[in-house]
Scaffold this motif. Structure first.
Motif, PDB file in Angstrom:
ATOM      1  N   LEU A 616      59.291   9.846  42.400  1.00  0.00           N
ATOM      2  CA  LEU A 616      59.160  10.398  41.052  1.00  0.00           C
ATOM      3  C   LEU A 616      58.870   9.307  40.032  1.00  0.00           C
ATOM      4  O   LEU A 616      58.178   9.538  39.036  1.00  0.00           O
ATOM      5  N   THR A 617      59.388   8.117  40.256  1.00  0.00           N
ATOM      6  CA  THR A 617      59.193   7.008  39.315  1.00  0.00           C
ATOM      7  C   THR A 617      57.993   6.132  39.688  1.00  0.00           C
ATOM      8  O   THR A 617      57.787   5.082  39.082  1.00  0.00           O
ATOM      9  N   TYR A 619      54.099   5.740  39.570  1.00  0.00           N
ATOM     10  CA  TYR A 619      53.077   6.328  38.699  1.00  0.00           C
ATOM     11  C   TYR A 619      52.025   7.126  39.466  1.00  0.00           C
ATOM     12  O   TYR A 619      51.465   8.094  38.962  1.00  0.00           O
ATOM     13  N   ARG A 622      54.104  10.524  40.706  1.00  0.00           N
ATOM     14  CA  ARG A 622      55.000  11.225  39.783  1.00  0.00           C
ATOM     15  C   ARG A 622      54.669  12.720  39.724  1.00  0.00           C
ATOM     16  O   ARG A 622      55.536  13.578  39.882  1.00  0.00           O
ATOM     17  N   ASP A 652      58.306   9.043  33.015  1.00  0.00           N
ATOM     18  CA  ASP A 652      59.330   9.428  33.993  1.00  0.00           C
ATOM     19  C   ASP A 652      60.316  10.405  33.367  1.00  0.00           C
ATOM     20  O   ASP A 652      60.704  11.405  33.994  1.00  0.00           O
ATOM     21  N   ALA A 655      58.845  13.895  33.006  1.00  0.00           N
ATOM     22  CA  ALA A 655      58.809  14.580  34.304  1.00  0.00           C
ATOM     23  C   ALA A 655      60.197  15.124  34.661  1.00  0.00           C
ATOM     24  O   ALA A 655      60.330  16.260  35.132  1.00  0.00           O
TER      25      ALA A 655
END
Length: 902
Positions: A616-617, A619, A622, A652, A655
């Motif tokens: 998720l972190t 790029y 994500r 982040d 998201a």
């Protein structure tokens, strides 16, 4: 132009009404008034019926011309007839037509202003433009006493005719000047349903309640009117005294009306809404009539009666009439003229006729005092009905915003038989076939399997695919034979892939050998479906074949084959392929890793959720992990919360907000609300809370958020007003878009309390047409309590920045954490209001110092550099210290631009 048009119409009517009333009471008694009401009703209904026939066949412009010409013809007819022919009946008929001409003038003007104004402008301006008619009544009424000294009463109709002729010329000019509004009206009419029948008109509760209120208002008006004329006849037996009294009364009435329409009507309706406008007359009638009963034996009863009649007419013209115009605006354009015509030529005249019949009965058997009690009862009934009409008004506004009528299948199926639905299948149109098949399914048609077998070989591929999906879901062996035939005949590869999947599920082990033919197909869909069908339906032999084949694909080091294997795992699970799947999750190939991550979410594989959080972190991944993580709901709340708190990367965090919003849990919502006032996070938080239908349990939350948002919007509007568009055109557009987003956010905040269905239609408020914006504001005006309306409405109204500023308290201008910014802003806003400021002196410094979207800062830095504007050198230097790489790079470029040699 509308004011003058109203003035000329009013001048014509006041001379006609004065002439009619004077001649009638000079040759008849007030006891004949009930017959006038009855005859007016009959003639109005006949003319109304003819009018509806005409308006359905011609466009609205021609309808307006014909209406005004009819009125002019009627005035000329009575002038010539009475002037040159001695017939007592003419004095009765001119009184009959007095109210008919009022009806047709009202329709002409009502249709006209209904097209030119939207609902919000109309609410403010109906009373003002209609005051031209009132001014005419004053001047006409005052002049009557002077004119009748030198001319016969009947000659007043000459002035009336001339005024109507001028009014007709002006109508032509108005239609020409506002031709665009008439063109829009015609386009809207083409998009709407056809005209509706009388039966359909009465089936709509909103229209019916308008008619009920209209009828009640007519009953009250004419009962008061009858009592008024009864007392006037006793006081003024002489014709000239009578004409003078009417002239003075109408002048006094019009003076009060003029003041009310210009200074009170719009303000009162905007402040208190349509309920106030609807309730003013019944409340006054209830109080006034009760007072007349109490003082009936006193000498002042005539004065009080004149006051009641005066207020009744004033409230009718300056409040009730504009309210009806507003109520019409919540009706589709094509139906609006129908409802207006039906009300004013059928409902009101019928009510008038009933008044006449009742007055005959009351005067003969009950006496005039009984009418007072009837007015009281009618007023109470009127007040009781207002609540229901207001509710339907809000509903009708919602429908105007939706712009479409939606019908459920249950409504469509009501009264529909199987034969009708089967006939709908007799077409080559694939959409219609699938639609009627779906309806037959809901109808529980017994022979539905036969229809599936018939349409499985249809010429249209969409129909064949849809039928195969239906058979797959049914999983019934009855279809095996026809599927066996179809696998030999189907030529379209897309349809064949669905057929293969369905054939494998229905045939099971009988389909094994056929499925084996396609596990090496070059068509990915055929290959995947064959392998999934083998594993799921062909027992141990099929599972073994599939397992061995997939391991070969995973170990081939061919990314394309790995993607095929992952697609198969989507259908059969990863239990037997954990090692291979773990390798795919850590693959350096973007597509392989992407598909594997998506599979974790689709299958909700708990043991791999940490892998999703790690990606998720990243790029590159994500957005890939965003939706898979949403499938885990509140199970990962604590993990996301910790990740949010220790991570300061904006993308982040945004998201994570989207994932938390999708959880729809109280814990996640409470966490999001803690950060809702963060400028860079607010838009996203509001969006996700609105989409998940979040409802706030704390009524203060909405109030506080609205105040916060309005404060920021006011600042933004000040800045936009001061913006140098020529030197910074791109930054202006970017900033305006951000401001529009904040205005749209108002509706998202309101969604915390009010109907999501309604607000979903208007949440993109700034992109709506002017008319739809007006409907939206009117809807909000009727939904919100006064404390919220005072916060929201001024910012949504189509008014200048100066007007918006004056409507809000000074505290709304102090909004930002930075003391320096607050001081600058307070000083700037004061200078702005006083007109002592330099254009462009504040905007750039504010944007670069405050928490603003990165895209705006980047745009502004670029344009400062492009313009080589050294007044912002310090701000650019500060931007070089930012942690955001794109802003820093742009600041470097701008700095170099400022210092390069020219």
């Amino acid at each position: 132009m509308l004011f003058i048009h109203s003035f000329l119409n009013g001048l014509a009517l006041v001379y006609f009404e004065t002439t009619a009333s004077t001649l009638f009471l000079s040759h008849y008694t007030v006891g004949h008034l009930p017959y006038v009401y009855i005859l007016s009703a009959v003639v109005s209904v006949i003319l109304g019926f003819l009018y509806t026939k005409v308006e359905s066949k011609i466009d609205v412009k021609k309808l307006l011309y014909i209406t005004l010409l009819f009125i002019l013809s009627a005035v000329l007819f009575f002038f010539i007839s009475i002037k040159y022919f001695e017939a007592k009946e003419l004095y009765l008929w001119i009184m009959v037509f007095k109210d008919i001409l009022w009806i047709f003038i009202g329709m002409e003007f009502g249709i006209l202003i209904g097209i030119i104004f939207n609902i919000r402008k109309g609410k403010k301006l109906f009373g003002i433009v209609m005051s031209g008619e009132i001014l005419a009544s004053i001047l006409g009424g005052v002049s009557v006493g002077f004119l009748v000294k030198y001319i016969e009463t009947i000659n007043l109709l000459v002035i009336s005719s001339f005024s109507l002729l001028l009014s007709f010329v002006l109508l032509y000019s108005i239609i020409y000047r506002f031709s665009m509004r008439f063109t829009q009206n015609e386009q809207e009419s083409e998009d709407e349903d056809d005209t509706i029948s009388y039966k359909q008109i009465f089936s709509k509760r909103y229209y019916l309640l308008i008619f009920v209120i209209s009828a009640l208002s007519l009953f009250v008006f004419y009962f008061i009117d009858y009592i008024f004329y009864y007392k006037v006849e006793q006081h003024y037996p002489d014709e000239k005294e009578l004409a003078s009294f009417f002239g003075i009364f109408f002048a006094m009435l019009s003076s009060v009306n003029l003041f009310s329409s210009l200074f009170a009507s719009g303000a009162l309706l905007n402040r208190f809404g349509i309920v106030f406008g609807l309730a003013a007359i019944p409340a006054m009638a209830l109080f006034g009539t009760s007072a007349l009963l109490v003082i009936s034996s006193f000498s002042i009863v005539f004065i009080v009666l004149v006051g009641v009649k005066l207020l009744d007419e004033v409230f009718d013209i300056s409040l009730l009439t504009p309210v009806f115009r507003v109520l019409y605006q919540a009706i589709p354009t094509k139906q609006r003229v129908q409802v207006l015509t039906f009300r004013e030529t059928i409902i009101e005249p019928t009510a008038m006729g009933l008044v006449g019949v009742l007055l005959l009965l009351f005067s003969e058997y009950k006496g005039i005092d009984f009418i007072y009690y009837i007015i009281i009862v009618l007023s109470i009934g009127w007040i009781f009905t207002i609540k229901f009409l207001n509710k339907e008004y809000i509903h009708s506004l919602e429908q105007m915003i939706y712009k479409k009528n939606s019908f459920s299948d249950d409504m469509l199926l009501s009264g529909v038989n199987e034969k009708f639905l089967l006939q709908g299948l007799e077409t080559e149109n694939e959409v219609q076939i699938l639609y009627y098949l779906r309806l037959l399914e809901k109808f529980h048609y017994k022979e539905i399997y036969s229809l599936y077998k018939k349409f499985i070989a249809h010429s249209n591929k969409e129909v064949r695919s849809a039928i195969l999906e239906k058979i797959y879901a049914l999983d019934d062996r009855e279809f095996f034979e026809i599927l066996s035939q179809r696998v030999k005949e189907e030529k379209n590869e897309e349809v064949f892939a669905t057929l293969l999947k369905t054939y494998g599920k229905i045939g099971r082990t009988d389909a094994l050998s056929f499925l084996m033919e396609y596990i090496n197909s070059s068509n990915k869909a055929l290959q995947v479906n064959a392998l999934v069908a083998l594993f799921q339906n062909c027992k141990e032999q099929g599972k073994e074949i599939t397992t061995n084949f997939l391991k070969e694909l995973f170990h081939s080091n061919d990314h394309a084959k790995t993607l095929v294997a992952l697609e198969v795992l989507r259908g059969i699970g990863v239990e037997n392929f954990k090692t291979e799947f773990s390798e795919a999750l850590n693959s350096d190939n973007f597509n392989v890793r992407k598909n594997a991550l998506e599979l974790v979410g689709d299958l909700q594989l708990q043991e791999y959720k940490d892998v999703l959080l790690q990606n998720l972190t990243h790029y590159r991944f994500r957005n890939v992990t965003l939706y898979p993580l949403m499938n885990f709901k509140e199970e990962i709340f604590q993990d996301l919360k910790e990740l949010f708190l220790k991570n300061d990367n904006l993308n982040d965090r945004l998201a994570i907000i989207k994932i938390l919003g999708n959880m729809k849990s109280d814990e996640a919502n409470k966490f999001l609300l803690q950060y809702i006032k963060e400028p860079l996070l607010m838009d996203t938080i509001l969006d996700v809370l609105f989409k998940q239908n979040y409802i706030s349990s704390d009524p203060n939350v909405v109030h506080q958020l609205l105040e916060y948002m309005i404060k920021h919007i006011l600042v933004d509007l000040l800045l936009l007003h001061d913006f140098d568009k020529k030197r910074y055109p791109n930054s202006y557009l970017v900033y305006k878009e951000l401001v529009d987003k904040k205005i749209n956010n108002i509706f998202l905040i309101l969604g915390f309390t009010y109907s999501k269905k309604t607000l979903s239609e208007v949440k993109n408020f700034t992109s709506l047409s002017e008319d739809l914006q007006a409907y939206s504001v009117e809807l909000i005006d009727n939904l919100l309590p006064n404390n919220l309306k005072e916060i929201v409405l001024p910012i949504l109204e189509q008014s200048s920045v100066e007007e918006k500023l004056y409507k809000y308290s000074e505290q709304f201008l102090h909004t930002h954490k930075s003391l320096a910014i607050e001081e600058k802003l307070a000083k700037y806003s004061q200078a702005f209001l006083e007109g002592n400021y330099k254009e462009g002196e504040f905007f750039s410094s504010f944007v670069l110092e405050a928490d603003m979207k990165h895209v705006l800062k980047i745009s502004l830095l670029y344009e400062i550099g492009k313009n080589q504007d050294k007044s912002y050198e310090e701000l650019i230097h500060n931007a070089l210290e930012t942690n955001f790489s794109t802003i820093k790079e742009t600041a470097k470029w701008a700095w170099n631009q400022l210092h390069k040699r020219t």
